[in-house]
Design a protein around this motif. Structure first.
Motif, PDB file in Angstrom:
ATOM      1  N   GLY A 367      27.038  51.423  42.361  1.00 19.88           N
ATOM      2  CA  GLY A 367      26.100  50.891  41.373  1.00 19.88           C
ATOM      3  C   GLY A 367      26.774  50.683  40.040  1.00 19.88           C
ATOM      4  N   THR A 368      27.594  49.638  39.945  1.00 20.57           N
ATOM      5  CA  THR A 368      28.203  49.282  38.657  1.00 20.57           C
ATOM      6  C   THR A 368      28.063  47.778  38.451  1.00 20.57           C
ATOM      7  OG1 THR A 368      30.441  48.656  39.368  1.00 20.57           O
ATOM      8  CG2 THR A 368      30.033  51.020  39.009  1.00 20.57           C
ATOM      9  N   THR A 369      28.111  47.392  37.191  1.00 24.34           N
ATOM     10  CA  THR A 369      28.104  45.971  36.871  1.00 24.34           C
ATOM     11  C   THR A 369      28.828  45.790  35.539  1.00 24.34           C
ATOM     12  OG1 THR A 369      26.684  44.025  36.652  1.00 24.34           O
ATOM     13  CG2 THR A 369      25.860  46.035  35.670  1.00 24.34           C
ATOM     14  N   VAL A 370      29.260  44.577  35.285  1.00 23.79           N
ATOM     15  CA  VAL A 370      29.893  44.275  34.003  1.00 23.79           C
ATOM     16  C   VAL A 370      28.824  43.583  33.156  1.00 23.79           C
ATOM     17  CG1 VAL A 370      31.781  43.053  32.857  1.00 23.79           C
ATOM     18  CG2 VAL A 370      32.141  44.092  35.117  1.00 23.79           C
ATOM     19  N   ASN A 371      28.476  44.164  31.996  1.00 26.51           N
ATOM     20  CA  ASN A 371      27.387  43.578  31.195  1.00 26.51           C
ATOM     21  C   ASN A 371      27.880  42.380  30.374  1.00 26.51           C
ATOM     22  OD1 ASN A 371      28.615  44.592  28.902  1.00 26.51           O
ATOM     23  ND2 ASN A 371      27.190  46.305  28.635  1.00 26.51           N
ATOM     24  N   GLU A 372      26.938  41.812  29.597  1.00 30.34           N
ATOM     25  CA  GLU A 372      27.285  40.584  28.873  1.00 30.34           C
ATOM     26  C   GLU A 372      28.414  40.794  27.869  1.00 30.34           C
ATOM     27  OE1 GLU A 372      23.492  39.197  27.481  1.00 30.34           O
ATOM     28  OE2 GLU A 372      22.908  38.799  29.560  1.00 30.34           O
ATOM     29  N   ALA A 373      28.528  42.039  27.382  1.00 34.24           N
ATOM     30  CA  ALA A 373      29.602  42.343  26.431  1.00 34.24           C
ATOM     31  C   ALA A 373      30.930  42.612  27.144  1.00 34.24           C
ATOM     32  CB  ALA A 373      29.203  43.555  25.585  1.00 34.24           C
ATOM     33  N   GLY A 374      30.918  42.444  28.471  1.00 34.26           N
ATOM     34  CA  GLY A 374      32.162  42.656  29.206  1.00 34.26           C
ATOM     35  C   GLY A 374      32.455  44.124  29.482  1.00 34.26           C
TER      36      GLY A 374
END
Ligand code: AMP
Ligand code: GLY
Length: 425
Positions: A367-374
């Motif tokens: 459960g990980t993701t790269v957000n809009e801020a990278g």
């Protein structure tokens, strides 16, 4: 070859990591993938849900995918393989009718009874009153299971008649598990040690993977609620050679033969969740029609052979005689989870200082993701599974925990005793 992997967990990251090593693979799309699969060589995440079969089919067609590998059970039970096959596409996994082995526990139990495959005694019910009457004849503890898919949450081990009645009422009367709980299986409570045995199957042919073991409870000493799995290792020393031969003949071969005889030949990963009793007799707790998560993570670290070749051999029905090369060293993985998991948990927790992947250590994302801020942030309950190889279990364990301790993450937890049974043995 261009591949599509369906799913977003640690299992799918480990499969992608392994498949990317194959010289025949040019690109791997993941639908939807996670923050870890976003950064691998050859991979590309695509924002398509693992449960949207029509969208997956369009994706496979528009991207000219040559082989699709399905990670989770839900699309298999819903017939993704049937849909892809009907469209002339190669898709690795069982058909919907064979995937009922996981999709309906009542079906699986009836199947085992019919084919004399050892399992706990049971009865299944759709009506409340007969279920309550049956409960009165049972000794405690007793196990109550929602028959359908319930993401690992539909199994209640009831210590008292009151708890057992409550569980049955929650499922059949209050519909707490929705349609998954419209039928319940009431099962004898088994004791012993659990192990996972996974094979790559094509009809009655199969390639056995090394044994593995999962830690299902949330907290140390096997306390707390059941989870999807808080850590895993391979091999499982409880499955010695003699016992493995017994599991293969009485369970794996009997299952594949039974399915073929019933007109449901099974192609895909077949997972038998086993309980080994004090006399060394194995019984089936459950079947899964896919790889385990987190068992896949240590298994993929140990696999030296080309996974694409093995899967293609199964799809082409030439698995007989195929062998695979495994690293003899044990591998062990520890899951980092968000505080509160498997209940409600916080998301968007920033993650930093992850260990760099090496030959003997990989942090597989779940459960990980790269957000809009990278920035890498959590997006699920199980966040990562730090998996290490070692010359022995203790070395693998120390390596995994040392890397885990370097990770910066607040409001997270992990078990500190993964592998204790293997190490104490
Ligand atoms: P299942 O999803 O059926 O594998 O059940 C989840 C977990 O519940 C298993 O991994 C076991 O720890 C436990 N369990 C399931 N069935 C039984 C049983 N008949 N006796 C004891 N424990 C069980
Ligand atoms: N680790 C258990 C499962 O994948 O079902």
């Amino acid at each position: 070859m261009k591949l599509l992997i369906v799913g977003s967990g640690g299992r799918e990251h480990a499969l992608a990591w392994k498949l990317a090593q194959s010289p025949s693979v040019t690109e791997i799309l993941l639908a939807p993938g996670n923050g870890g699969t976003a950064g691998l060589s050859k991979t590309r995440n695509v924002a398509v849900s693992a449960e949207d079969i029509s969208a997956l089919l369009s994706l496979a067609q528009s991207e000219a995918i040559e082989l699709t590998i399905v990670g989770p059970e839900a699309p298999l039970v819903d017939g993704i393989v049937d849909r892809f096959q009907a469209a002339g596409l190669r898709c690795f996994g069982p058909t919907a009718s064979a995937a009922r082995l996981e999709g309906s526990k009542a079906f699986a139990k009836d199947f085992m009874r019919r084919h004399h495959i050892p399992t706990a005694s049971y009865a299944s019910f759709q009506q409340l009153q007969p279920a309550l009457d049956y409960l009165r004849s049972q000794s405690m503890p007793v196990v109550i299971k929602a028959s359908g898919l319930a993401a690992g949450k539909g199994v209640i081990i009831a210590a008292t008649p009151t708890e057992a009645e409550q569980a049955v009422r929650d499922m059949l009367e209050h519909q707490q598990f929705g349609s998954a709980g419209q039928q319940v299986v009431i099962e004898e409570f088994l004791t012993g040690e659990e192990a996972s045995f996974i094979v790559l199957a094509a009809g009655t042919d199969y390639l056995a993977f090394p044994s593995s073991q999962d830690h299902k409870r949330a907290f140390d000493d096997d306390r707390g609620p059941n989870t999807g799995g808080m850590g895993a290792y391979s091999p499982a020393p409880v499955l010695n050679d003699e016992l493995q031969a017994l599991v293969e003949s009485r369970i794996i071969q009997a299952t594949l033969r039974g399915l073929a005889d019933d007109g449901l030949p099974f192609t895909g990963f077949l997972y038998a969740g086993l309980m080994i009793d004090e006399q060394g007799q194995p019984r089936v707790l459950e079947y899964n029609c896919r790889m385990g998560d987190p068992e896949t993570q240590p298994l993929m670290m140990r696999l030296n052979s080309d996974l694409v070749e093995l899967i293609e051999a199964a799809l082409d029905n030439r698995l007989a005689g195929v062998t695979a090369d495994w690293d003899p060293r044990p591998a062990l993985g520890v899951v980092l989870a968000a505080e509160g998991y498997p209940g409600a948990y916080a998301k968007h927790l920033p993650l930093a200082d992850l260990p760099a992947a090496s030959d003997d250590l990989v942090a597989f994302h779940a459960g990980t993701t790269v957000n809009e801020a990278g920035q890498l942030v959590s997006s699920g309950g199980r966040i990562l599974c730090v998996t290490a190889l070692g010359d022995d279990f203790d070395t693998a364990r120390q390596r995994a925990y040392a890397a885990l301790q370097q990770i910066s993450a607040n409001n997270c937890f992990y078990r500190t005793d993964i592998g204790h049974r293997a190490i104490n043995r």
